[in-house]
Each structure stands twice: as structure tokens, then as C-alpha cells.
Design an enzyme around this catalytic site. Structure first.
Site, PDB file in Angstrom:
ATOM      1  N   PRO A  72      16.560  13.540  17.375  1.00 11.51           N
ATOM      2  CA  PRO A  72      17.427  13.062  16.978  1.00 11.51           C
ATOM      3  C   PRO A  72      19.366  13.463  17.860  1.00 11.51           C
ATOM      4  O   PRO A  72      19.345  15.326  17.890  1.00 11.51           O
ATOM      5  CB  PRO A  72      16.958  14.068  15.446  1.00 11.51           C
ATOM      6  CG  PRO A  72      15.827  13.452  15.740  1.00 11.51           C
ATOM      7  CD  PRO A  72      15.666  14.025  16.940  1.00 11.51           C
ATOM      8  N   CYS A  73      20.754  12.888  17.520  1.00 12.13           N
ATOM      9  CA  CYS A  73      22.003  13.765  18.068  1.00 12.13           C
ATOM     10  C   CYS A  73      22.505  13.870  16.676  1.00 12.13           C
ATOM     11  O   CYS A  73      23.935  14.344  17.407  1.00 12.13           O
ATOM     12  CB  CYS A  73      21.962  12.610  19.131  1.00 12.13           C
ATOM     13  SG  CYS A  73      22.438  10.973  17.794  1.00 12.13           S
ATOM     14  N   GLN A  74      21.938  13.177  15.875  1.00 14.69           N
ATOM     15  CA  GLN A  74      23.401  13.555  14.471  1.00 14.69           C
ATOM     16  C   GLN A  74      23.572  15.255  14.520  1.00 14.69           C
ATOM     17  O   GLN A  74      24.625  14.950  14.229  1.00 14.69           O
ATOM     18  CB  GLN A  74      23.063  13.674  13.167  1.00 14.69           C
ATOM     19  CG  GLN A  74      22.375  11.778  13.123  1.00 14.69           C
ATOM     20  CD  GLN A  74      20.827  12.149  13.743  1.00 14.69           C
ATOM     21  OE1 GLN A  74      20.437  12.300  14.322  1.00 14.69           O
ATOM     22  NE2 GLN A  74      20.015  11.039  13.073  1.00 14.69           N
TER      23      GLN A  74
END
Length: 357
Positions: A72-74
Site C-alpha cells: 500500500p502506497c497511501q
């Protein structure tokens, strides 16, 4: 014997698709979102789906030659909260590292031979630029010094510890045959646990695979669903301008007309990066018309988004049991996904170096 692949944070199966296109067998995948799992099961019915990464033990999984993950890049993205690897979502990166180590311990260091990590370029700068150092150290299992400049280059490599590591920033607009029309910069990192081949994988020139336009019998022909219908255009040539939505919103908030007009881009520019949070839009009118009076704005269709990612047409249209996937779920899945030609380039590189051994 074909190489085998395991895919963590699998999404809609882009790494498995790239693997199949390069002669690699996808063995299993881990994903928790309902729509992406159903989409991937439709395309890879023989691939095992393992569910939540938090519940997996690498020592108990089928050993694979290649383990891929776009964690996940959030919390890493410049559009996010910038909590970095300390963030709840992006911190799941360490779960993938745990699984790699568990599998390697259980197989006496034989599997996986390669790990591939994909993420946003914001990972270079998040955490005061210490997050990317932490990523490298996690793969190497040894200290990695900061570069003298205190900035991470868009391409580089380190050797030592447990692996040979190379990384490279790939922009989707320069990949594909024909090239993709999307500006999408992503870090691809390759860790070689058995040799010094990561640079050959990431830095060697090799042909890209031809674009696949049709996805089996999973949907109707694409000609009636994409862009502007030929009967609408007649002899007029449509002018299409990608919209920089974040810039446009800022211009509206600031009531800056010049900034607002610039946010429309130019006809020869690629589309902005697809986002999971919203559908991308663009403006169009016909050549010779006054855009202020005759112009319009519309959203990209899911099919057009698939093409911007280099995916076969209708890849995300249907689930495992033939159910129709909603447009909102497709937009979200595609915005979170990986440009297929970039993934294919990496998979082809791994195949090439393995064959030459």
C-alpha cells in the site's frame, strides 16, 4: 521447469498476468478486496488465493522463485498523509519482508530467488528520505548508508548483506507497444537473493511485448465503448486535453483563471496518473469550434483506464462467477494497479537471467 510466482497485495493480478506472458507460472496470490479477488480468480482459476497477508506464514506457503508485491502506497504518496512506513497501511511492507524471510529460512535460502517491489516515487522522499533507506535495509538485512547527496537517485543499486538490489523509476508513458498514454512514475525494485543479477534485470534493454487488446470472451468488442463514436465526429477532428484535476481544484479554490486554463494540459500530453480515489476526466471539443461554447468534459471509462494501464480490454469488467463489476470498483482497482508493460519488462528480465545461468 517453469519459474513460479507468488503475488502479495495482488490487486487485479497484473504481476501474474505479466508472469504468464513471460512463461512464468503464477502459484498463489494474497489480496483482501472482494472485487479484485473475483476479477483475478476469473483470469487465473488455477492460482490459489490465500487472503489476508497478516494471516500467512511464509514457511507454510508453496515455495516460489519470484515473490512480487506492490504494498500500500497511501502513506508514502505525496498526495497522502506522508506518515511513510510508520503509517498503518504502508507499514504492511514489513509483512511481505517477513514472509520472504520465513520462506527463505524454511527452504535453506533457496526460495524465493527474486523479490520485486513496486511503489510510488514518493517513497524516495517520505520519512525525511529515510523510508527508502529502510526498504533497502529490509531487503538486504544489513545497514545501508545514505547517499552523499542525501537524496535517492531515480535508479541505483546496492550489494551486500543477503541480496543484490537494484531499483529504477519507470514512467508508464514510455512503455508499451504502442506506448501507454498515461504519466505514471513508479519505483520498481528487484532483489536477487542468489546472485548479482538485479542490474541485468532492470537496466538491460530488451523488447517490450505487444499490447493485448482483447480479453477472451469476457465482454463486447471495444469499438463501441471507447472515446468518441465515429458517427459523432463526422469529418471533424476531436481535440482532447487531459485534465490535471488536483491543479484544477486548486485554481478554482484560488480563483486563478490562468492556472485553471493551464490545468487542461495539451493535446500531445499523456493523461495524468490514474487515481484510486476518483475517475480521471478530460475536456474535448471539435477542431475549429470555440471550446468555451462547444467544449465538454467527461470522465474516462473503465475500459479506457484499462488501456492506459496496458491491460487487455475488459480485464476488470467481470468477476469469477460472471458477475458484472461496478464502475466504482473498477476505477478503484485500476487506480491502485500497475502498468502491465513495466511489470512485463521486469518479469522478462528475470526469465532471461535465469535461463542464462
Amino acid at each position: 521447469m517453469p519459474l513460479k510466482l507468488g503475488s502479495l497485495f495482488d490487486g487485479i493480478g497484473v504481476f501474474p498476468l505479466a508472469a504468464v506472458n513471460c512463461g512464468i507460472t503464477p502459484a498463489w496470490a494474497s489480496e483482501i478486496e472482494k472485487a479484485p479477488v473475483s476479477i483475478t480468480r476469473r483470469h487465473f482459476p488455477e492460482m490459489e488465493h490465500l487472503g489476508d497477508i497478516m494471516k500467512l506464514n511464509g514457511a507454510e506457503l508453496e515455495p516460489v522463485d519470484i515473490l512480487t508485491f506492490g504494498s500500500p502506497c497511501q502513506n508514502l504518496s505525496t498526495a497522502g498523509d506522508r506518515e511513510g512506513l510508520a503509517g498503518k497501511k504502508s507499514g504492511l511492507f514489513y509483512e511481505a519482508i517477513r514472509i520472504i524471510r520465513e520462506m527463505r529460512d524454511a527452504t535453506n535460502g533457496i526460495y524465493p530467488a527474486f523479490a520485486v517491489w513496486e511503489n510510488v516515487m514518493g517513497a524516495f522522499s517520505s520519512g525525511d528520505r529515510m523510508d527508502f533507506r529502510a526498504v533497502l535495509e529490509a531487503f538486504a538485512d544489513s545497514p545501508i548508508p545514505m547517499p552523499p547527496s542525501k537524496h535517492w537517485a531515480s535508479a541505483g543499486m546496492v550489494r551486500g548483506g543477503e541480496s543484490d538490489i537494484s531499483w529504477r523509476l519507470l514512467d508508464a508513458q514510455y512503455w508499451g507497444n504502442p506506448r501507454l498514454q498515461q504519466r505514471r512514475k513508479r519505483i520498481f525494485l528487484v532483489a536477487d537473493f542468489r546472485g548479482k543479477r538485479s542490474a541485468q534485470v532492470l537496466f538491460k534493454c530488451r523488447p517490450v511485448l505487444p499490447d493485448s487488446k482483447v480479453c477472451g470472451q469476457s465482454g463486447p468488442p471495444s469499438t463501441g465503448e471507447s472515446g468518441i463514436f465515429s458517427e459523432e465526429t463526422g469529418r471533424h477532428i476531436p481535440v482532447i486535453l487531459p485534465i490535471q484535476e488536483r491543479q484544477m481544484r486548486g485554481a478554482v479554490k484560488e480563483k486563478d483563471e490562468t492556472k485553471f486554463l493551464v490545468s487542461f494540459g495539451r493535446p500531445d500530453e499523456p493523461f495524468p496518473t490514474l487515481l484510486a480515489s476518483s475517475a480521471n476526466s478530460f475536456s474535448f471539443w471539435y477542431e475549429g469550434e470555440d471550446w468555451r461554447k462547444e467544449g465538454g468534459i467527461r470522465y474516462l471509462t473503465p475500459l479506457e483506464c484499462e488501456r492506459l494501464q496496458g491491460l487487455p480490454d475488459h480485464w476488470t469488467a467481470y468477476g469469477y462467477e460472471g458477475e458484472t463489476i461496478s464502475d466504482s470498483a473498477r476505477y478503484r482497482a485500476l487506480g491502485n494497479s500497475i502498468a502491465l508493460p513495466c511489470a512485463e519488462y521486469v518479469m522478462a528480465g528475470i526469465c532471461e537471467v535465469c535461463k542464462s545461468d
